[in-house]
Design a protein around this motif. Structure first.
Motif, mmCIF file in Angstrom:
data_model
loop_
_atom_site.group_PDB
_atom_site.id
_atom_site.type_symbol
_atom_site.label_atom_id
_atom_site.label_comp_id
_atom_site.label_asym_id
_atom_site.label_seq_id
_atom_site.Cartn_x
_atom_site.Cartn_y
_atom_site.Cartn_z
ATOM 1 N N MET A 187 -28.846 59.408 -23.029
ATOM 2 C CA MET A 187 -29.347 58.381 -22.120
ATOM 3 C C MET A 187 -30.849 58.231 -22.333
ATOM 4 O O MET A 187 -31.594 59.199 -22.243
ATOM 5 C CB MET A 187 -29.070 58.731 -20.667
ATOM 6 C CG MET A 187 -29.477 57.604 -19.727
ATOM 7 S SD MET A 187 -28.929 57.859 -18.037
ATOM 8 C CE MET A 187 -30.379 58.637 -17.364
ATOM 9 N N LEU A 188 -31.268 57.012 -22.659
ATOM 10 C CA LEU A 188 -32.682 56.700 -22.844
ATOM 11 C C LEU A 188 -33.132 55.759 -21.737
ATOM 12 O O LEU A 188 -32.484 54.748 -21.472
ATOM 13 C CB LEU A 188 -32.914 56.029 -24.197
ATOM 14 C CG LEU A 188 -32.493 56.798 -25.443
ATOM 15 C CD1 LEU A 188 -32.714 55.951 -26.687
ATOM 16 C CD2 LEU A 188 -33.235 58.108 -25.554
ATOM 17 N N ILE B 115 -35.088 49.422 -19.117
ATOM 18 C CA ILE B 115 -33.815 49.199 -19.791
ATOM 19 C C ILE B 115 -33.201 50.591 -19.940
ATOM 20 O O ILE B 115 -33.875 51.519 -20.387
ATOM 21 C CB ILE B 115 -34.005 48.570 -21.199
ATOM 22 C CG1 ILE B 115 -34.676 47.200 -21.104
ATOM 23 C CG2 ILE B 115 -32.695 48.493 -21.944
ATOM 24 C CD1 ILE B 115 -33.822 46.112 -20.507
ATOM 25 N N ILE B 116 -31.938 50.744 -19.557
ATOM 26 C CA ILE B 116 -31.260 52.029 -19.676
ATOM 27 C C ILE B 116 -30.233 51.899 -20.799
ATOM 28 O O ILE B 116 -29.362 51.031 -20.757
ATOM 29 C CB ILE B 116 -30.533 52.429 -18.369
ATOM 30 C CG1 ILE B 116 -31.461 52.332 -17.152
ATOM 31 C CG2 ILE B 116 -29.909 53.819 -18.508
ATOM 32 C CD1 ILE B 116 -32.628 53.261 -17.160
ATOM 33 N N LEU B 117 -30.342 52.763 -21.806
ATOM 34 C CA LEU B 117 -29.410 52.763 -22.932
ATOM 35 C C LEU B 117 -28.620 54.068 -22.895
ATOM 36 O O LEU B 117 -29.213 55.147 -22.821
ATOM 37 C CB LEU B 117 -30.158 52.658 -24.259
ATOM 38 C CG LEU B 117 -29.271 52.582 -25.491
ATOM 39 C CD1 LEU B 117 -29.841 51.594 -26.481
ATOM 40 C CD2 LEU B 117 -29.105 53.924 -26.148
ATOM 41 N N LYS B 118 -27.304 53.953 -22.914
ATOM 42 C CA LYS B 118 -26.439 55.128 -22.990
ATOM 43 C C LYS B 118 -25.629 55.013 -24.273
ATOM 44 O O LYS B 118 -25.119 53.942 -24.592
ATOM 45 C CB LYS B 118 -25.486 55.209 -21.801
ATOM 46 C CG LYS B 118 -26.161 55.497 -20.490
ATOM 47 C CD LYS B 118 -25.138 55.598 -19.376
ATOM 48 C CE LYS B 118 -25.804 55.811 -18.035
ATOM 49 N NZ LYS B 118 -24.804 55.846 -16.945
ATOM 50 N N ALA B 119 -25.518 56.122 -25.008
ATOM 51 C CA ALA B 119 -24.739 56.153 -26.244
ATOM 52 C C ALA B 119 -23.805 57.353 -26.195
ATOM 53 O O ALA B 119 -24.239 58.463 -25.889
ATOM 54 C CB ALA B 119 -25.656 56.241 -27.462
ATOM 55 N N GLN C 73 -43.500 55.761 -23.855
ATOM 56 C CA GLN C 73 -43.150 56.311 -22.544
ATOM 57 C C GLN C 73 -41.642 56.466 -22.336
ATOM 58 O O GLN C 73 -41.183 56.583 -21.208
ATOM 59 C CB GLN C 73 -43.742 55.423 -21.449
ATOM 60 C CG GLN C 73 -45.243 55.341 -21.493
ATOM 61 C CD GLN C 73 -45.801 54.383 -20.450
ATOM 62 O OE1 GLN C 73 -45.088 53.871 -19.608
ATOM 63 N NE2 GLN C 73 -47.101 54.141 -20.526
ATOM 64 N N VAL C 74 -40.868 56.473 -23.405
ATOM 65 C CA VAL C 74 -39.405 56.584 -23.302
ATOM 66 C C VAL C 74 -39.026 57.990 -22.852
ATOM 67 O O VAL C 74 -39.595 58.979 -23.309
ATOM 68 C CB VAL C 74 -38.746 56.248 -24.662
ATOM 69 C CG1 VAL C 74 -37.254 56.528 -24.619
ATOM 70 C CG2 VAL C 74 -39.011 54.803 -25.036
#
Length: 184
Positions: free
Chosen positions: A131-132, A56-60, A120-121
């Motif tokens: 970006m995670l 899952i790619i999270l961008k903030a 493992q993030v």
């Protein structure tokens, strides 16, 4: 008397302009507090979630922030981002005439659609975008076996024939053994 054609879109545009003017006065009126100050509204960063087969790619978006001013916590199903915009120290001879910047603390909690391996993030912070990369937990896959009923039936028939053949051989051996015993 002349007829004037009714133009509903023009009337809607006029109403829109009047409402915009009303909000502009309310938010930015001279000598008045802005709407955000009155409501004590808080700001939260905009986020974007995308999914790949493994992550899952999270961008903030956190423009104007530095990585050291962010607090990011990740559990197996939630990501929490918090921080604080600090107001710059004003010099004694300067004062704001107009400011629409928001200062203070913010927090955003983002629920994740699947469980992730939070140990493992991977994180990257560049140009005000956090970006995670959140690796998904591998679910226990159930082994699925497709049964071909025709093959099973043929195998069962072959086993039955083999068993009948073995029984016939045993009967034959018993008969021979009995004949040899009787001959002696």
């Amino acid at each position: 008397m002349s007829l004037i054609r009714w133009q509903p879109l023009r009337e809607i545009d006029t109403i829109r302009q009047q409402i915009n003017h009303l909000f502009d006065e309310w938010m930015h009126g001279q000598g008045h507090e802005s709407l955000f100050t009155k409501l004590n509204a808080t700001w939260t960063p905009a986020v974007e979630l995308t999914e790949t087969d493994t992550d899952i790619i999270l961008k903030a978006e956190v423009p104007g922030m530095e990585a050291k001013d962010l607090d990011v916590e990740v559990s197996t199903d939630v990501v929490a981002i918090a921080g604080e915009y600090q107001q710059e120290k004003q010099q004694q001879d300067k004062s704001f005439i107009w400011s629409e910047f928001r200062y203070g603390q913010f927090q955003r909690i983002i629920p994740l659609p699947v469980s992730i391996k939070n140990e493992q993030v991977k994180a990257e912070f560049k140009n005000g975008v956090l970006m995670l990369t959140l690796p998904k937990v591998e679910a226990v896959k159930r082994k699925v076996v497709k049964l071909d009923l025709g093959v099973q039936e043929a195998a069962r028939e072959a086993m039955t024939k083999e068993r009948q053949h073995q029984e016939h051989l045993q009967d034959t051996m018993h008969t021979r053994a009995a004949a040899e015993v009787g001959a002696n």
